[in-house]
Design an enzyme around this catalytic site. Structure first.
Site, PDB file in Angstrom:
ATOM      1  N   TRP A   1       0.875  -1.168  -0.081  1.00 57.33           N
ATOM      2  CA  TRP A   1       0.171   0.025   0.113  1.00 57.33           C
ATOM      3  C   TRP A   1       0.937   1.255  -0.078  1.00 57.33           C
ATOM      4  CZ3 TRP A   1      -4.666   1.369  -1.068  1.00 57.33           C
ATOM      5  CH2 TRP A   1      -5.876   0.340  -0.969  1.00 57.33           C
TER       6      TRP A   1
ATOM      7  N   TRP B   1     -17.892  20.938  -0.073  1.00 51.50           N
ATOM      8  CA  TRP B   1     -17.417  20.607   1.204  1.00 51.50           C
ATOM      9  C   TRP B   1     -17.907  21.780   1.892  1.00 51.50           C
ATOM     10  CZ3 TRP B   1     -16.061  15.815   1.860  1.00 51.50           C
ATOM     11  CH2 TRP B   1     -15.479  15.092   0.799  1.00 51.50           C
TER      12      TRP B   1
HETATM   13  C1  FAD Z   1      -6.078   9.463   6.584  1.00 47.86           C
HETATM   14  C2  FAD Z   1      -4.598   8.629   6.477  1.00 47.86           C
HETATM   15  C3  FAD Z   1      -3.418   9.189   6.602  1.00 47.86           C
HETATM   16  C4  FAD Z   1      -2.162   8.733   6.706  1.00 47.86           C
HETATM   17  N1  FAD Z   1      -1.023   9.441   6.721  1.00 47.86           N
HETATM   18  C5  FAD Z   1       0.133   8.943   6.701  1.00 47.86           C
HETATM   19  C6  FAD Z   1       1.317   9.348   6.608  1.00 47.86           C
HETATM   20  O1  FAD Z   1       1.414  10.604   6.600  1.00 47.86           O
HETATM   21  N2  FAD Z   1       2.500   8.697   6.717  1.00 47.86           N
HETATM   22  C7  FAD Z   1       2.404   7.129   7.028  1.00 47.86           C
HETATM   23  O2  FAD Z   1       3.470   6.796   6.712  1.00 47.86           O
HETATM   24  N3  FAD Z   1       1.289   6.660   6.540  1.00 47.86           N
HETATM   25  C8  FAD Z   1       0.246   7.234   6.688  1.00 47.86           C
HETATM   26  N4  FAD Z   1      -0.994   6.693   6.753  1.00 47.86           N
HETATM   27  C9  FAD Z   1      -1.026   5.111   6.554  1.00 47.86           C
HETATM   28  C10 FAD Z   1      -1.064   4.203   8.091  1.00 47.86           C
HETATM   29  O3  FAD Z   1      -1.969   4.772   8.950  1.00 47.86           O
HETATM   30  C11 FAD Z   1       0.403   4.314   8.636  1.00 47.86           C
HETATM   31  O4  FAD Z   1       1.603   4.006   7.744  1.00 47.86           O
HETATM   32  C12 FAD Z   1       0.495   3.393   9.905  1.00 47.86           C
HETATM   33  O5  FAD Z   1      -0.631   3.699  10.884  1.00 47.86           O
HETATM   34  C13 FAD Z   1       1.855   3.497  10.485  1.00 47.86           C
HETATM   35  O6  FAD Z   1       1.693   2.598  11.610  1.00 47.86           O
HETATM   36  P1  FAD Z   1       2.938   1.461  11.613  1.00 47.86           P
HETATM   37  O7  FAD Z   1       4.194   1.791  11.251  1.00 47.86           O
HETATM   38  O8  FAD Z   1       2.618   0.666  13.080  1.00 47.86           O
HETATM   39  O9  FAD Z   1       2.168   0.491  10.496  1.00 47.86           O
HETATM   40  P2  FAD Z   1       2.299  -1.197  10.023  1.00 47.86           P
HETATM   41  O10 FAD Z   1       0.919  -1.696  10.152  1.00 47.86           O
HETATM   42  O11 FAD Z   1       3.188  -1.916  10.790  1.00 47.86           O
HETATM   43  O12 FAD Z   1       2.574  -1.264   8.624  1.00 47.86           O
HETATM   44  C14 FAD Z   1       4.182  -1.243   8.116  1.00 47.86           C
HETATM   45  C15 FAD Z   1       4.313   0.124   7.243  1.00 47.86           C
HETATM   46  O13 FAD Z   1       3.420  -0.053   5.965  1.00 47.86           O
HETATM   47  C16 FAD Z   1       3.157   1.211   5.687  1.00 47.86           C
HETATM   48  N5  FAD Z   1       1.742   1.407   5.534  1.00 47.86           N
HETATM   49  C17 FAD Z   1       0.893   0.593   6.489  1.00 47.86           C
HETATM   50  N6  FAD Z   1      -0.459   0.951   6.178  1.00 47.86           N
HETATM   51  C18 FAD Z   1      -0.467   1.804   5.085  1.00 47.86           C
HETATM   52  C19 FAD Z   1      -1.250   2.538   4.323  1.00 47.86           C
HETATM   53  N7  FAD Z   1      -2.546   2.286   4.790  1.00 47.86           N
HETATM   54  N8  FAD Z   1      -1.008   3.414   3.494  1.00 47.86           N
HETATM   55  C20 FAD Z   1       0.360   3.711   3.194  1.00 47.86           C
HETATM   56  N9  FAD Z   1       1.372   2.928   3.854  1.00 47.86           N
HETATM   57  C21 FAD Z   1       0.934   1.980   4.885  1.00 47.86           C
HETATM   58  C22 FAD Z   1       3.700   2.297   6.907  1.00 47.86           C
HETATM   59  O14 FAD Z   1       5.130   2.663   6.070  1.00 47.86           O
HETATM   60  C23 FAD Z   1       4.124   1.467   7.785  1.00 47.86           C
HETATM   61  O15 FAD Z   1       4.980   1.819   8.379  1.00 47.86           O
HETATM   62  C24 FAD Z   1      -2.180   7.336   6.648  1.00 47.86           C
HETATM   63  C25 FAD Z   1      -3.507   6.545   6.528  1.00 47.86           C
HETATM   64  C26 FAD Z   1      -4.595   7.329   6.629  1.00 47.86           C
HETATM   65  C27 FAD Z   1      -5.763   6.480   6.573  1.00 47.86           C
END
Ligand code: FAD
Length: 501
Positions: A283, A312
């Protein structure tokens, strides 16, 4: 002659292709980091993320010096001054080659193009490496040779391509014979950020690639196998918490993937935890690719053009209540307070608060996108824009507009005992596990000091669906009666297949 490596959001020694390539020339390496004041004023960036960069640079200057690589730091006021500043540095130090790792949003591409032109004009060989993604943009294509708009087929193709790659992180840079010039001191680094708002979140988010690698190892050893069942529960530390390190480049996606595959002996589907976590990395990659394939998203534009007409609401007071975590919907308030306090928010909650803002309050996703970037220590343009547009149903692979999360049922499902709510909304701590999700429905009503819901969830949901329907080009399939995105087969709790989390 000396090689120059321009570091940006790739603040690490290991598996850094640009740094590695520069060091391989074995003619002396200067690393440079440029801080541009205009970037901080023009683009939202969280004070915690700025401080995270500062703290990484402190560690990096020492680490690089151990390899006889000098870190220089430059501060400029305007974006247009970056290229001349680098050209000056190149002239002063007899630079023959300049390497950097690509950044994909439009402004960064333009900036890099200016640097490329100016350095080349002065005889410097410029090389751009791909680092932020496992597969460079432009390579994951459908049969017609065009970019994917939908995640699942993109993921299938991505997995096919990735399984053919060696996926070996590159080595740390070779030790150089001697430091070509003095390295930046701690004061030089601090001076870069003087006058700017910084926020020290070093307790939850210590700096350094060693910390990032240790967190990765711990996650892979202890939590990866349970990821599928734990990742949606905000009260449980069931996700990796690696996003700040991936965003600032203290860790690379190749390192993340390699750690998993090394644990599973190369099996991409060793269990549901493994394949789901890899999916999340994909993703991340999908959104990075989208900003290249659909650059209009870098210009505050909706991915789906017809949704630009959505009316909006301009409602700054309501927006303020959302930001402060005073909406009267406990899970939303807990999530926003977690964001404000820690610079990070659980993925499930990011989707919930984004849908609440856009679908229940009908406030422009761009307001929320900006606020997230102002707060998030893991702020990343592509992931954030992708997440917001997905939640607002304006983006590619968008959640169909008629599927709107109900924050109360989501709260009952993913925080069943209200542990997460109790942590962040202490004024509700005394409520029962049942009442805590919707205190306004309890016989005694919400406790003193806690507001009633600022919006009627059912009525606002209906109104939003009607407004989206009036835009004309509704996505095919689905029904108005659908509410939460259905559980993935066999999990009982997970999201559907087109769901980024
Ligand atoms: C509205 C919104 C805004 C977001 N803004 C950001 C942001 O600015 N920066 C950011 O890194 N992520 C963002 N995310 C994606 C996601 O929420 C975070 O990456 C995640 O919560 C990070 O936690 P983790 O490292 O424990 O993720 P884990 O669940 O351990 O996932 C591993 C890695 O995968 C990537 N990842 C996971 N989920 C997503 C996703 N849905 N989209 C893209 N990459 C993902 C991240 O790099 C993450 O560190 C956003 C999601 C939403 C819905």
């Amino acid at each position: 002659m000396t090689a120059l490596v321009w570091l940006r959001n790739d603040l690490r020694l290991h598996d850094n292709p640009a740094l590695h390539a520069a060091a391989e020339l074995r003619q002396g390496v200067i690393a440079v980091y440029v801080h541009c004041d205009a970037y901080v004023t023009r683009f939202p960036i969280a004070p915690s993320r700025l401080d995270f960069a500062r703290r990484h640079l402190h560690l990096l200057t020492t680490e690089l010096a151990r390899h006889h690589i000098a870190l220089q730091v430059l501060r400029v006021a305007q974006v247009s001054e970056i290229a001349p500043a680098l050209a000056r540095l190149a002239r002063d130090h007899g630079i023959s080659h300049c390497f950097f790792n690509a950044e994909y949003p439009l402004d960064e591409l333009n900036r890099d193009q200016q640097v490329n032109q100016l350095l080349r004009a002065q005889g410097v060989t410029v090389k751009r490496c791909h680092d932020r993604v496992v597969i460079p943009p432009g390579k994951v294509r459908n049969e017609a040779g065009t970019p994917y708009k939908v995640f699942t087929p993109y993921k299938r193709k991505w997995l096919q391509l990735a399984s053919l790659l060696p996926l070996r992180p590159v080595e740390a840079p070779a030790h150089q014979a001697a430091l070509p010039c003095p390295s930046a001191s701690a004061q030089d680094i601090d001076h870069l950020f003087e006058g700017q708002e910084l926020r020290d979140l070093s307790t939850p988010w210590p700096a350094g690639e060693a910390v990032a690698r240790a967190r990765l190892q711990r996650f892979v050893a202890q939590d990866l196998d349970h990821y599928q069942t734990q990742r949606d529960l905000p009260a449980v530390a069931g996700t990796s918490g690696l996003s700040p390190y991936l965003a600032i480049g203290a860790l690379s996606p190749r390192q993340a993937l390699a750690a998993v595959l090394s644990r599973t002996g190369g099996d991409w589907n060793a269990n549901a935890g493994v394949s789901t976590w890899i999916s999340e990395l994909i993703w991340r990659e999908f959104y990075q690719h989208l900003v290249v394939d659909y650059p209009q998203v870098c210009m505050h534009r909706a991915m789906q053009v017809h949704t630009e007409a959505f009316p909006w609401r301009q409602a700054p007071e309501d927006f303020a209540l959302w930001r402060q975590g005073r909406t009267g919907i406990p899970i939303i308030d807990a999530a926003m307070r977690q964001l404000n306090a820690t610079g990070w928010m659980h993925n499930r909650l990011r989707m919930l608060v984004a849908m609440f803002l856009t679908k229940n309050l009908q406030i422009d996703w761009r307001w929320g996108e900006r606020y997230f970037m102002e707060q998030l220590i893991d702020g990343d343009f592509a992931a954030n824009n992708g997440g917001w547009q997905w939640s607002a149903s304006t983006g590619t692979d968008a959640a169909p507009y008629f599927r709107i999360f109900n924050p109360i049922t989501q709260s009952q499902r993913f925080d069943p005992r209200g542990q997460f709510i109790r942590l962040w909304v202490p004024e509700l701590a005394g409520l029962s596990d049942k009442a805590i999700h919707a205190p306004h429905l309890a016989p005694s009503g919400p406790p003193p000091g806690y507001p009633a819901p600022m919006v009627d969830l059912g009525a606002s949901r209906k109104a939003t669906i009607a407004l989206f329907a009036s835009l004309g080009q509704a996505p095919a399939g689905g029904s108005d009666a659908a509410d939460d995105i259905p559980a993935a087969p066999g999990t009982g709790a997970g999201p559907g297949p087109h769901h980024p989390g």
